[in-house]
Design a protein around this motif. Sequence first.
Motif, PDB file in Angstrom:
ATOM      1  N   VAL A  12       8.075  57.432 -29.040  1.00 55.77           N
ATOM      2  CA  VAL A  12       8.193  58.844 -28.661  1.00 55.77           C
ATOM      3  C   VAL A  12       6.882  59.316 -28.030  1.00 55.77           C
ATOM      4  O   VAL A  12       5.795  58.881 -28.418  1.00 55.77           O
ATOM      5  CB  VAL A  12       8.547  59.733 -29.870  1.00 55.77           C
ATOM      6  CG1 VAL A  12       9.903  59.323 -30.447  1.00 55.77           C
ATOM      7  CG2 VAL A  12       7.480  59.652 -30.959  1.00 55.77           C
ATOM      8  N   PRO A  13       6.957  60.214 -27.042  1.00 50.05           N
ATOM      9  CA  PRO A  13       5.733  60.693 -26.380  1.00 50.05           C
ATOM     10  C   PRO A  13       4.973  61.722 -27.203  1.00 50.05           C
ATOM     11  O   PRO A  13       3.762  61.876 -27.043  1.00 50.05           O
ATOM     12  CB  PRO A  13       6.261  61.301 -25.081  1.00 50.05           C
ATOM     13  CG  PRO A  13       7.668  61.690 -25.383  1.00 50.05           C
ATOM     14  CD  PRO A  13       8.173  60.687 -26.381  1.00 50.05           C
TER      15      PRO A  13
ATOM     16  N   ALA B 137       8.719  64.967 -32.503  1.00 45.22           N
ATOM     17  CA  ALA B 137       9.788  64.104 -33.011  1.00 45.22           C
ATOM     18  C   ALA B 137       9.950  64.279 -34.511  1.00 45.22           C
ATOM     19  O   ALA B 137      11.072  64.352 -35.025  1.00 45.22           O
ATOM     20  CB  ALA B 137       9.487  62.647 -32.665  1.00 45.22           C
ATOM     21  N   ALA B 138       8.839  64.353 -35.247  1.00 46.14           N
ATOM     22  CA  ALA B 138       8.916  64.546 -36.695  1.00 46.14           C
ATOM     23  C   ALA B 138       9.541  65.897 -37.032  1.00 46.14           C
ATOM     24  O   ALA B 138      10.361  66.012 -37.953  1.00 46.14           O
ATOM     25  CB  ALA B 138       7.525  64.437 -37.311  1.00 46.14           C
TER      26      ALA B 138
ATOM     27  N   LEU C 224       7.345  56.207 -33.544  1.00 50.25           N
ATOM     28  CA  LEU C 224       6.047  55.618 -33.237  1.00 50.25           C
ATOM     29  C   LEU C 224       5.465  56.223 -31.974  1.00 50.25           C
ATOM     30  O   LEU C 224       6.172  56.423 -30.980  1.00 50.25           O
ATOM     31  CB  LEU C 224       6.190  54.111 -33.053  1.00 50.25           C
ATOM     32  CG  LEU C 224       4.898  53.326 -32.818  1.00 50.25           C
ATOM     33  CD1 LEU C 224       4.132  53.156 -34.134  1.00 50.25           C
ATOM     34  CD2 LEU C 224       5.202  51.959 -32.212  1.00 50.25           C
ATOM     35  N   ALA C 225       4.156  56.500 -31.996  1.00 49.41           N
ATOM     36  CA  ALA C 225       3.462  57.036 -30.823  1.00 49.41           C
ATOM     37  C   ALA C 225       2.156  56.286 -30.618  1.00 49.41           C
ATOM     38  O   ALA C 225       1.594  55.713 -31.553  1.00 49.41           O
ATOM     39  CB  ALA C 225       3.191  58.529 -31.003  1.00 49.41           C
TER      40      ALA C 225
ATOM     41  N   GLU D  52      16.076  65.526 -27.457  1.00 49.24           N
ATOM     42  CA  GLU D  52      15.092  65.185 -26.429  1.00 49.24           C
ATOM     43  C   GLU D  52      13.839  64.549 -27.030  1.00 49.24           C
ATOM     44  O   GLU D  52      13.256  63.623 -26.444  1.00 49.24           O
ATOM     45  CB  GLU D  52      14.722  66.435 -25.635  1.00 49.24           C
ATOM     46  CG  GLU D  52      13.759  66.169 -24.494  1.00 49.24           C
ATOM     47  CD  GLU D  52      13.461  67.423 -23.690  1.00 49.24           C
ATOM     48  OE1 GLU D  52      12.614  67.339 -22.776  1.00 49.24           O
ATOM     49  OE2 GLU D  52      14.058  68.478 -23.971  1.00 49.24           O
ATOM     50  N   ALA D  53      13.403  65.017 -28.191  1.00 48.28           N
ATOM     51  CA  ALA D  53      12.166  64.511 -28.787  1.00 48.28           C
ATOM     52  C   ALA D  53      12.248  63.043 -29.163  1.00 48.28           C
ATOM     53  O   ALA D  53      11.223  62.376 -29.319  1.00 48.28           O
ATOM     54  CB  ALA D  53      11.804  65.337 -30.024  1.00 48.28           C
TER      55      ALA D  53
END
Length: 271
Positions: free
Chosen positions: A11-12, A17-18, A54-55, A254-255
């Motif tokens: 994820v960017p 995302a979290a 993960l980022a 989207e996230a």
Amino acid sequence: MNGIDHLMSVVPDLAAAADAARRIGFTVTDRGVHSGRGTSNHLIVLPDCYWELLAVDEPTPFNGRVREALSHPGLFGCALATRDIARDRERTLAAGIPTDAPVAFVRPVDIDGSVREAGFRTAQLRPHEPFDGYFFFCEHRTPELVWRSEWMRHPNGALRIHGVDVAAGAPATAGALLGRLFGAPFTATGDEGRIELGAIRLGIERDDDNSSDRAPRFTTLRIAVADLDRAAAMIEAAGFRPERRGQTIVLRVEAFGDTMLAFEAAPKSLD
């Protein structure tokens, strides 16, 4: 046969995302940092298999493939479960699949205010056949620091990951590759097929929207929930608009990148 230890979405924006995962009803672990690897994560822990967000924090020699995946964020990594990484590496090498030597690393974990170190050994598999994904063995040295009971209770009623869908221009070819990776049989039915990995099914279907030259890829993460209506109500209350398809709720966030989530009513034996 190797099962799936965990699945990884690149994820960017890790915080976004979290937050999205919490809003749709998952319990999300605190941010973890992979010491020396330049990456960090949050986990959605479920029995036997967890979902990792993960980022990349900084470029390192260890995260080149993850950085490449940021051009099309989504479900990208698949960790093969192993209790003996050296033995299973010998299996894949014997099957003609190049596999890196194991690498050990740790991740600090806060357990009730006390910082502990979760330990892992991983080894990347590098099949010659194309696949838009990252496969690696994952051996847990401290599983008790990952599969915590308090992290496996989810407000949306999630019980386990029970399926992953793959789209491929040539499903039989993709199925044969995945079968070799996991050491499990591929069962073909027309233009699709499946591989049974314990409680998780890998479903391979024809990618009708793309030419057969495009590499196979993960498309959908399937999650069994105790009460489908309750899960739907929580998702809708968070401002998302899932699509109802019979006994399945389909949602794209989207996230999480270009990955579909499919929530499905669990068999009574799992309630």
